[in-house]
Design a protein around this motif. Structure first.
Motif, PDB file in Angstrom:
ATOM      1  N   VAL A 605       0.814  -1.218   0.000  1.00 31.86           N
ATOM      2  CA  VAL A 605       0.000   0.000   0.000  1.00 31.86           C
ATOM      3  C   VAL A 605       0.851   1.273   0.000  1.00 31.86           C
ATOM      4  O   VAL A 605       0.579   2.207  -0.769  1.00 31.86           O
ATOM      5  CB  VAL A 605      -0.988  -0.009   1.180  1.00 31.86           C
ATOM      6  N   PRO A 606       1.894   1.391   0.846  1.00 32.08           N
ATOM      7  CA  PRO A 606       2.678   2.636   0.808  1.00 32.08           C
ATOM      8  C   PRO A 606       3.306   2.894  -0.561  1.00 32.08           C
ATOM      9  O   PRO A 606       3.304   4.037  -1.043  1.00 32.08           O
ATOM     10  CB  PRO A 606       3.753   2.413   1.880  1.00 32.08           C
ATOM     11  N   ASP A 607       3.846   1.855  -1.185  1.00 28.14           N
ATOM     12  CA  ASP A 607       4.444   2.038  -2.505  1.00 28.14           C
ATOM     13  C   ASP A 607       3.382   2.336  -3.559  1.00 28.14           C
ATOM     14  O   ASP A 607       3.610   3.133  -4.482  1.00 28.14           O
ATOM     15  CB  ASP A 607       5.231   0.784  -2.909  1.00 28.14           C
ATOM     16  N   ILE A 608       2.223   1.691  -3.452  1.00 24.85           N
ATOM     17  CA  ILE A 608       1.131   1.979  -4.387  1.00 24.85           C
ATOM     18  C   ILE A 608       0.710   3.438  -4.261  1.00 24.85           C
ATOM     19  O   ILE A 608       0.481   4.123  -5.261  1.00 24.85           O
ATOM     20  CB  ILE A 608      -0.070   1.048  -4.118  1.00 24.85           C
ATOM     21  N   ALA A 609       0.625   3.931  -3.017  1.00 31.11           N
ATOM     22  CA  ALA A 609       0.231   5.330  -2.802  1.00 31.11           C
ATOM     23  C   ALA A 609       1.241   6.277  -3.430  1.00 31.11           C
ATOM     24  O   ALA A 609       0.870   7.258  -4.105  1.00 31.11           O
ATOM     25  CB  ALA A 609       0.110   5.599  -1.297  1.00 31.11           C
ATOM     26  N   ARG A 610       2.523   5.985  -3.249  1.00 30.68           N
ATOM     27  CA  ARG A 610       3.568   6.851  -3.790  1.00 30.68           C
ATOM     28  C   ARG A 610       3.531   6.859  -5.315  1.00 30.68           C
ATOM     29  O   ARG A 610       3.634   7.910  -5.953  1.00 30.68           O
ATOM     30  CB  ARG A 610       4.933   6.368  -3.279  1.00 30.68           C
ATOM     31  N   ARG A 630      -8.240  12.606  -9.337  1.00 26.94           N
ATOM     32  CA  ARG A 630      -8.570  11.238  -8.964  1.00 26.94           C
ATOM     33  C   ARG A 630      -7.362  10.517  -8.364  1.00 26.94           C
ATOM     34  O   ARG A 630      -7.457   9.890  -7.308  1.00 26.94           O
ATOM     35  CB  ARG A 630      -9.077  10.478 -10.196  1.00 26.94           C
ATOM     36  N   ARG A 631      -6.216  10.635  -9.021  1.00 28.82           N
ATOM     37  CA  ARG A 631      -5.050   9.882  -8.561  1.00 28.82           C
ATOM     38  C   ARG A 631      -4.443  10.480  -7.294  1.00 28.82           C
ATOM     39  O   ARG A 631      -4.038   9.750  -6.374  1.00 28.82           O
ATOM     40  CB  ARG A 631      -4.010   9.829  -9.675  1.00 28.82           C
ATOM     41  N   LEU A 632      -4.353  11.797  -7.214  1.00 26.67           N
ATOM     42  CA  LEU A 632      -3.774  12.413  -6.023  1.00 26.67           C
ATOM     43  C   LEU A 632      -4.674  12.213  -4.804  1.00 26.67           C
ATOM     44  O   LEU A 632      -4.192  12.051  -3.691  1.00 26.67           O
ATOM     45  CB  LEU A 632      -3.510  13.897  -6.267  1.00 26.67           C
ATOM     46  N   SER A 633      -5.969  12.181  -5.022  1.00 27.35           N
ATOM     47  CA  SER A 633      -6.898  11.888  -3.923  1.00 27.35           C
ATOM     48  C   SER A 633      -6.700  10.451  -3.440  1.00 27.35           C
ATOM     49  O   SER A 633      -6.671  10.184  -2.230  1.00 27.35           O
ATOM     50  CB  SER A 633      -8.344  12.084  -4.379  1.00 27.35           C
ATOM     51  N   ALA A 634      -6.574   9.522  -4.386  1.00 23.26           N
ATOM     52  CA  ALA A 634      -6.347   8.119  -4.013  1.00 23.26           C
ATOM     53  C   ALA A 634      -5.038   7.973  -3.252  1.00 23.26           C
ATOM     54  O   ALA A 634      -4.952   7.224  -2.269  1.00 23.26           O
ATOM     55  CB  ALA A 634      -6.337   7.240  -5.263  1.00 23.26           C
ATOM     56  N   GLY A 635      -4.004   8.698  -3.682  1.00 19.27           N
ATOM     57  CA  GLY A 635      -2.728   8.646  -2.972  1.00 19.27           C
ATOM     58  C   GLY A 635      -2.852   9.131  -1.540  1.00 19.27           C
ATOM     59  O   GLY A 635      -2.269   8.547  -0.623  1.00 19.27           O
ATOM     60  N   LEU A 636      -3.633  10.191  -1.320  1.00 20.08           N
ATOM     61  CA  LEU A 636      -3.833  10.689   0.043  1.00 20.08           C
ATOM     62  C   LEU A 636      -4.580   9.668   0.884  1.00 20.08           C
ATOM     63  O   LEU A 636      -4.196   9.396   2.033  1.00 20.08           O
ATOM     64  CB  LEU A 636      -4.599  12.016   0.004  1.00 20.08           C
ATOM     65  N   ARG A 637      -5.637   9.089   0.336  1.00 24.64           N
ATOM     66  CA  ARG A 637      -6.402   8.106   1.108  1.00 24.64           C
ATOM     67  C   ARG A 637      -5.533   6.919   1.508  1.00 24.64           C
ATOM     68  O   ARG A 637      -5.591   6.441   2.649  1.00 24.64           O
ATOM     69  CB  ARG A 637      -7.602   7.621   0.285  1.00 24.64           C
ATOM     70  N   MET A 638      -4.734   6.414   0.585  1.00 27.06           N
ATOM     71  CA  MET A 638      -3.873   5.274   0.894  1.00 27.06           C
ATOM     72  C   MET A 638      -2.797   5.647   1.904  1.00 27.06           C
ATOM     73  O   MET A 638      -2.445   4.841   2.785  1.00 27.06           O
ATOM     74  CB  MET A 638      -3.246   4.723  -0.388  1.00 27.06           C
ATOM     75  N   SER A 639      -2.272   6.845   1.823  1.00 27.20           N
ATOM     76  CA  SER A 639      -1.248   7.279   2.777  1.00 27.20           C
ATOM     77  C   SER A 639      -1.817   7.374   4.181  1.00 27.20           C
ATOM     78  O   SER A 639      -1.182   6.972   5.157  1.00 27.20           O
ATOM     79  CB  SER A 639      -0.666   8.631   2.345  1.00 27.20           C
TER      80      SER A 639
END
Length: 799
Positions: A605-610, A630-639
């Motif tokens: 998950v951390p690498d996917i978020a990055r 869409r992608r930056l929001s997903a990155g924040l949620r995963m982080s």
């Protein structure tokens, strides 16, 4: 192994599924073996759909101390314990935005700590519901206690006989839940078994003597493979008379469970009894490893294999799962507790633990050597998954190492698993284990130096640059004193990274170059990759993208040489960001998508978020605002879900870049201010956030920019995240977002031309024209041709 179907709990399951969806905390309370865990799992399976994020299972049965309760919850929910926050706060931060049913299993031996975790999550996480199992209530406010009853048993046949009633029939006996369970499990043990007038009385008597306790009934029914129901009853009766206790403070069902286990144990051969108690050191095992650890003294390997087969057959050893090409096995918690007591009583506990640690140290070191060589990716991934499955074993061994006087073996395990700690983001438990082992003062100097260097490396992600720098300097001094170049290379790499984090690029460059030299000299490929990564980041911090690319390319070559796609993917991720900054967008897309594929395959998950954030930046550079959102929001949620505060800061700053692109400087400054606050809490410079603030100041007044910078800093993090994920309507769609061809097509749309007419005018296909228009809509967040036409007229685009 008994079937997994739940017999006699249908009403309980239905009621509990309804209750847990409307009650914040429910605790299933009952004696050992009553079936709390199986009931909880069945309830959670059915209720999971009522929660947006499903259900998560936290096994506290392997937790050795109250301090590890929150860490166990963190591991089970995929939360990284990084930063200054406690594991309890890290779990709360990650679960706060989720709607999830959290199952906490086997709480009784850490009741106070489990209660504290429950109370904190109920208070801090409004969408979290808890289903706990324990032998006692946890005494948490608003806790609903559900006492799990034994299965119903037939009425006392003696009372029926006194009233002149006939003997119980098979049909009447099967109205009892306990008898139905016995018959089901007996059928699994001996296909063709059936309840008859001849054996019904004995089966009923067994179920009554076992007081409807499910595990005891299952153990008894398993004996039907080799005994008749009448023989089971006779042996059970003998054992109960022998082992029963009259102490008033011991519950009757607990006495019965103990008697059932003692009886079951007494039916084993000496070799089976010996193996069973030695297996208590494992949380899970493969047959080969169990035989290697447990075969000594009066038990040779051939006997151990035969005994293991019989223990599986008699349902005392359960099939766990298949990992790679090997089956793994386990003991149920109750049987394992019984076996552990037997091991201690036999005086073998320390000896078996020492064999376990010695075997593990040899195996992990051999594995580390294989992983450092050329290895097919499928085989490498299989090794990682075996390590994942055996993680509880590993952490338990490291807990026991000091007491077993096996500190050196513990340090060898920690050092051998260095790359694994990184792959799975296990910095916190690994760092804790190394600290305990080093505090003992035992172990050879080179091994202590290497473990200390690994600890310093792990500390950088946990505690920031200052503590990591101190630890790395101490490790470097120890490594140089004993002449261990490999350990010195690890320590130098960490010093290079701490210098980078503190803004001392020249110092970092000196350490990084020396680390690379030491890694090459010692043949440490993973350190070589890490040192090249540090040098790449240092070059990028100086604006030297060419050198940064050279270092990353060298790292990729090493990763490909040894078949480590994870290392390659990490480098490709960084290279993709570099390509994005340079404007080589096709290369960036290729590099980032290739990296993401590996991270998804490994469920990192951390690498996917990055990597997702990297793709969001790419969308932003391309002018695809919708994709970037869409992608930056997903990155924040995963982080946030990972619990990594530095990753959350990165994600907020990325959204700040997006806000600037959308001409929203106040929002950009607020996002930057929140990211900077997180960095400050970790002792990490906030250069990116400060650059965003400077950009905002170029548009806003100093007072307005400063006010926006501080606007979100006093808010709880969950509120900051909510604000960050709410996108206001852009002030205006900018022509600069479009390519030259897209501007040309926008003008033609404003003139009222259809897709066919546009295609004819530009000598392109109609499908190409439609694709261009779809891209324009996505970039400008438009939904109709009339919007686009009005916008083109407003901006006076050239025809």
């Amino acid at each position: 192994m008994p079937p997994d179907d739940l017999i006699g709990r249908e009403r309980d399951v239905a009621d509990l599924r309804r209750i847990v969806t409307g009650t914040r905390m429910v605790t299933l309370v009952g004696t050992g073996g009553i079936g709390k865990t199986r009931l909880a799992v069945d309830v959670a399976d059915g209720a999971a759909a009522s929660f947006g994020d499903g259900a998560r299972f936290v096994d506290l049965g392997q937790v050795a101390s109250p301090e590890q309760v929150a860490s166990a919850a963190a591991l089970a929910t995929g939360v990284s314990e990084r930063g200054h926050r406690s594991p309890l706060d890290a779990v709360a931060m990650a679960l706060r935005p989720r709607s999830v049913l959290l199952v906490l299993d086997t709480c009784e031996h850490v009741a106070a700590a489990a209660a504290a975790l429950c109370a904190h999550l109920i208070d801090q996480c409004p969408g979290v519901h808890i289903l706990a199992t324990s032998r006692q209530p946890l005494r948490v406010e608003r806790e609903a206690v559900w006492r799990v009853p034994p299965l119903s048993v037939p009425p006392d046949p003696g009372a029926h006989q006194r009233c002149g009633a006939p003997p119980i029939t098979p049909e009447r006996a099967l109205a009892s839940e306990a008898v139905r369970l016995f018959v089901s499990r007996a059928l699994a043990a001996r296909p063709g078994f059936e309840l008859t007038p001849a054996n019904t009385g004995a089966v009923v008597a067994v179920c009554r003597m076992l007081e409807g306790v499910p595990l005891a009934i299952e153990l008894a029914a398993a004996r039907i493979r080799v005994l008749s129901a009448q023989q089971v009853l006779a042996r059970l009766d003998d054992r109960f008379r022998l082992l029963a206790t009259d102490e008033p403070n011991v519950p009757a069902r607990q006495r019965t469970m103990r008697a059932a286990l003692e009886w079951s144990h007494g039916l084993l051969s000496p070799a089976e009894q010996l193996l069973l108690r030695r297996l208590a050191v494992f949380c899970t095992w493969s047959l080969d490893k169990a035989v290697h650890v447990c075969s000594f003294g009066d038990l040779d390997p051939a006997q151990a294999r035969r005994a293991h087969a019989w223990l599986v057959d008699k349902s005392l050893v359960a099939l766990d799962t298949e990992v790679g090409s090997e089956r793994h096995y386990r003991l149920t918690d109750t049987v394992r507790a019984f076996a552990s007591a037997e091991l201690a009583a036999a005086g073998e506990e320390r000896r078996v633990w020492r064999r376990m640690l010695a075997t593990a140290a040899e195996w992990y070191e051999a594995l580390a050597e294989r992983l450092a060589e050329r290895l097919a990716w499928e085989e490498r991934l299989e090794h990682i998954r075996v390590l994942d499955h055996c993680l509880d074993n590993t952490l338990q061994m490291l807990e026991r190492a000091v007491g077993a006087c096996m500190v050196e073996e513990g340090l060898r395990i920690c050092a051998a698993l260095r790359s694994y700690w990184y792959v799975r983001d296990l910095h916190q438990p690994a760092c804790r284990a190394i600290e305990r082992l080093l505090e003992s003062g035992e172990g050879a100097a080179p091994l202590r130096a290497r473990a200390a260097a690994v600890r310093a490396e792990l500390m950088l992600g946990l505690h920031g640059p200052e503590p990591a720098q101190t630890a790395a300097r101490e490790a470097l001094e120890a490594a140089e004193e004993c002449g261990d170049g490999a350990a010195a290379g690890i320590a130098r790499t960490t010093l290079a990274m701490t210098a980078l984090r503190r803004g001392h690029a020249e110092e970092g460059l000196r350490h990084g170059r020396e680390a690379l030299r030491l890694a090459i000299a010692s043949g440490e490929r993973f350190t070589e990759i890490c040192s090249l990564g540090a040098l790449s980041q240092l070059a990028r911090s100086r604006g030297d993208d060419d050198s940064s690319e050279v270092f990353l390319t060298r790292s990729i070559g090493i990763g490909q040489e040894i078949g480590d796609r994870w290392c390659v993917a990490r480098c490709l991720n960084a290279l993709g960001m570099l390509s994005t900054r340079r404007g080589d967008l096709d290369a960036a897309a290729r590099q980032l998508h290739e990296a993401l594929q590996v991270f998804v395959e490994m469920e990192l998950v951390p690498d996917i978020a990055r990597c997702t954030a990297g793709l969001g930046y790419l969308d932003l550079v391309r002018g695809d605002v919708s994709g970037a959102r869409r992608r930056l929001s997903a990155g924040l949620r995963m982080s946030v879900a990972s619990g990594r505060r530095l990753a959350v800061a990165h994600a907020l700053e990325a959204l700040g870049d997006l806000a600037l692109a959308e001409e929203q400087p106040e929002r950009a400054a607020s996002l930057a201010g929140s990211g900077a606050l997180l960095r400050e809490s970790l002792g990490v410079p906030a250069a990116h956030a400060e650059a965003l603030l400077a950009e905002a100041r170029s548009v806003l007044s100093d007072d307005a920019a400063e006010k926006a910078w501080h606007a979100w800093r006093g808010l709880p993090l969950e509120q900051v995240v909510e604000n960050a994920l709410y996108f206001p309507t852009p002030r205006k769609a900018l022509p600069s977002l479009l390519t030259r061809r897209e501007k040309e097509i926008s003008v033609l749309v404003s003139q009222g031309l259809s897709n066919r007419q546009i295609a004819d005018r530009l000598t392109i296909s109609q499908a190409t024209a439609a694709r261009h228009i779809a891209n324009i809509f996505r970039k400008l967040l438009f939904t109709s041709r009339s919007q686009l036409a009005e916008w083109a007229h407003e901006h006076r685009l050239d025809p």
